[in-house]
Design a protein around this motif. Structure first.
Motif, PDB file in Angstrom:
ATOM      1  N   CYS A 165     133.539  64.596  48.525  1.00  0.00           N
ATOM      2  CA  CYS A 165     132.278  63.903  48.247  1.00  0.00           C
ATOM      3  C   CYS A 165     132.499  62.479  47.743  1.00  0.00           C
ATOM      4  CB  CYS A 165     131.466  64.659  47.195  1.00  0.00           C
ATOM      5  SG  CYS A 165     131.032  66.346  47.667  1.00  0.00           S
ATOM      6  N   LEU A 166     131.707  61.560  48.267  1.00  0.00           N
ATOM      7  CA  LEU A 166     131.663  60.189  47.765  1.00  0.00           C
ATOM      8  C   LEU A 166     130.572  60.139  46.703  1.00  0.00           C
ATOM      9  CD1 LEU A 166     132.406  57.206  47.822  1.00  0.00           C
ATOM     10  CD2 LEU A 166     130.923  56.921  49.814  1.00  0.00           C
ATOM     11  N   VAL A 167     130.974  59.921  45.462  1.00  0.00           N
ATOM     12  CA  VAL A 167     130.062  60.059  44.327  1.00  0.00           C
ATOM     13  C   VAL A 167     129.756  58.686  43.754  1.00  0.00           C
ATOM     14  CG1 VAL A 167     129.624  61.288  42.176  1.00  0.00           C
ATOM     15  CG2 VAL A 167     131.257  62.227  43.824  1.00  0.00           C
ATOM     16  N   ARG A 250     126.883  66.283  33.515  1.00  0.00           N
ATOM     17  CA  ARG A 250     125.785  65.320  33.709  1.00  0.00           C
ATOM     18  C   ARG A 250     125.474  65.168  35.193  1.00  0.00           C
ATOM     19  NH1 ARG A 250     127.508  60.036  30.481  1.00  0.00           N
ATOM     20  NH2 ARG A 250     125.521  59.349  31.376  1.00  0.00           N
ATOM     21  N   ARG A 251     125.313  66.281  35.857  1.00  0.00           N
ATOM     22  CA  ARG A 251     125.128  66.268  37.311  1.00  0.00           C
ATOM     23  C   ARG A 251     123.929  65.416  37.709  1.00  0.00           C
ATOM     24  NH1 ARG A 251     124.903  65.647  41.831  1.00  0.00           N
ATOM     25  NH2 ARG A 251     125.356  67.000  43.601  1.00  0.00           N
ATOM     26  N   GLY A 252     122.913  65.344  36.886  1.00  0.00           N
ATOM     27  CA  GLY A 252     121.716  64.562  37.209  1.00  0.00           C
ATOM     28  C   GLY A 252     121.926  63.064  37.155  1.00  0.00           C
ATOM     29  N   ASP A 253     123.046  62.627  36.585  1.00  0.00           N
ATOM     30  CA  ASP A 253     123.310  61.187  36.462  1.00  0.00           C
ATOM     31  C   ASP A 253     124.192  60.647  37.584  1.00  0.00           C
ATOM     32  OD1 ASP A 253     121.840  60.992  34.094  1.00  0.00           O
ATOM     33  OD2 ASP A 253     123.575  61.538  32.872  1.00  0.00           O
ATOM     34  N   ILE A 254     124.519  61.485  38.558  1.00  0.00           N
ATOM     35  CA  ILE A 254     125.352  61.058  39.683  1.00  0.00           C
ATOM     36  C   ILE A 254     124.705  61.512  40.990  1.00  0.00           C
ATOM     37  CG2 ILE A 254     127.514  61.054  38.378  1.00  0.00           C
ATOM     38  CD1 ILE A 254     128.123  63.813  39.534  1.00  0.00           C
ATOM     39  N   SER A 255     125.108  60.861  42.070  1.00  0.00           N
ATOM     40  CA  SER A 255     124.602  61.230  43.399  1.00  0.00           C
ATOM     41  C   SER A 255     125.766  61.320  44.377  1.00  0.00           C
ATOM     42  CB  SER A 255     123.604  60.185  43.914  1.00  0.00           C
ATOM     43  OG  SER A 255     122.453  60.130  43.094  1.00  0.00           O
ATOM     44  N   ILE A 256     125.593  62.146  45.395  1.00  0.00           N
ATOM     45  CA  ILE A 256     126.567  62.240  46.485  1.00  0.00           C
ATOM     46  C   ILE A 256     125.980  61.516  47.692  1.00  0.00           C
ATOM     47  CG2 ILE A 256     127.775  63.785  48.055  1.00  0.00           C
ATOM     48  CD1 ILE A 256     127.689  65.916  45.867  1.00  0.00           C
ATOM     49  N   LEU A 257     126.681  60.495  48.167  1.00  0.00           N
ATOM     50  CA  LEU A 257     126.181  59.772  49.334  1.00  0.00           C
ATOM     51  C   LEU A 257     126.273  60.642  50.579  1.00  0.00           C
ATOM     52  CD1 LEU A 257     127.449  56.080  49.126  1.00  0.00           C
ATOM     53  CD2 LEU A 257     125.194  56.992  48.596  1.00  0.00           C
ATOM     54  N   ASP A 258     125.236  60.594  51.385  1.00  0.00           N
ATOM     55  CA  ASP A 258     125.204  61.364  52.632  1.00  0.00           C
ATOM     56  C   ASP A 258     125.891  60.534  53.715  1.00  0.00           C
ATOM     57  OD1 ASP A 258     124.683  63.239  54.529  1.00  0.00           O
ATOM     58  OD2 ASP A 258     122.590  62.662  54.832  1.00  0.00           O
TER      59      ASP A 258
END
Length: 296
Positions: A165-167, A250-258
């Motif tokens: 994953c690119l985070v 803190r999963r809500g503070d990061i995103s995985i680029l699609d």
């Protein structure tokens, strides 16, 4: 190396103190006992007893060798007990994997420990090459590797495919994200990060990507639990397997680029040939496989 049969004969002889009775206990003839004694003396190069008529006294060398014989017997008894009580809930199992997978796996190992008070589980996070060498040497009982190992001493089974994953920070909302955008953020580097970057960014930004050594490094950390913290703080991007991302507090503070081209690692549960026959190791293998299936 002392001859085990001769040493056992000598030890029995010293315990009983009589050639004829020792021969009876051993199921041998008296000349046979004497022959073993002489061969052992020849092997160590010293006399082991001083005979006085029908009795005998061990020499200093004989006394020392008698202690060795008794210690060997005790070791064999202890080994036999261990072999006979090959219990799935007793003993030590040493496991190695990547740092990101360790974050996901460790809580499940703790769950296993709660069910088995006499089981000890030790988890080591290390790079791939170190894990393979440790399993081959026997320093680890199990290794979870990103790819099938090619070594004649090892057995392996694939347990899952895990997305790389690119985070990025959770504040990033862009639908389109190019390599320059990533470099503006800066790379949060870690021991496996450069290899991950070459695998994932090379596929998705092939026209611009020149290798991980050309990324703008913003910070670096080798503590797996801290890698995503600067990303959550908006200070950079990183690349990690899905297990490490999903376990982040803190999963809500990061995103995985699609990304257009996704990349997966095959995870192979690996052990030295025959080690899966040990009950405690087999039980841990089964436990890990069950927990991985729950991810599907």
């Amino acid at each position: 190396m002392l001859n085990a049969t001769w040493l056992n004969t000598f030890t029995t002889l010293c315990e009983i103190g009589h050639f004829t009775r020792a021969a009876d206990v051993l199921g041998m003839t008296q000349p046979g006992v004497s022959q073993h004694l002489r061969k052992l003396e020849a092997q160590v190069g010293k006399p082991l007893i001083v005979q006085e008529g029908k009795s005998f006294t061990p020499t200093p060398a004989g006394e020392a060798l008698f202690k060795v014989g008794l210690a060997r017997r005790q070791q064999e008894r202890e080994l036999k007990e261990v072999m006979q009580r090959d219990d799935p809930d007793v003993g030590e199992v040493r496991i190695g994997c990547s740092g990101s997978f360790a974050i996901w796996l460790y809580p499940h190992l703790l769950e296993r420990l709660r069910l088995a008070p006499d089981l000890a589980l030790h988890l080591t996070a290390a790079p791939q090459g170190n894990l393979i060498r440790s399993v081959i040497r026997g320093d680890l009982d199990l290794g979870i590797l990103a790819g099938q190992p090619q070594h004649p001493q090892l057995e392996a089974k694939m347990i899952m495919r895990e997305e790389l994953c690119l985070v990025v920070p959770g504040s990033v909302q862009a639908q389109k994200f190019d390599l320059s955008d990533l470099n503006n953020l800066g790379f949060v580097a870690h021991p496996d990060g450069y290899e991950y970057a070459d695998e994932l960014l090379g596929r998705n930004f092939s026209g611009d990507y020149q290798g991980s050594d050309h990324l703008r490094r913003r910070t670096s950390v080798n503590q797996i639990g801290q890698i995503l913290t600067p990303v959550a703080e908006g200070l950079g991007f990183t690349i990690l397997p899905r297990s490490g991302v999903d376990a982040f507090a803190r999963r809500g503070d990061i995103s995985i680029l699609d990304l257009t081209f996704k990349h997966h690692h095959e995870l192979w549960l690996t052990y030295r040939r025959g080690r899966n026959k040990f009950a405690r190791i087999a039980s841990v293998i089964t436990w890990i496989e069950e927990k991985v299936r729950e991810l599907d």
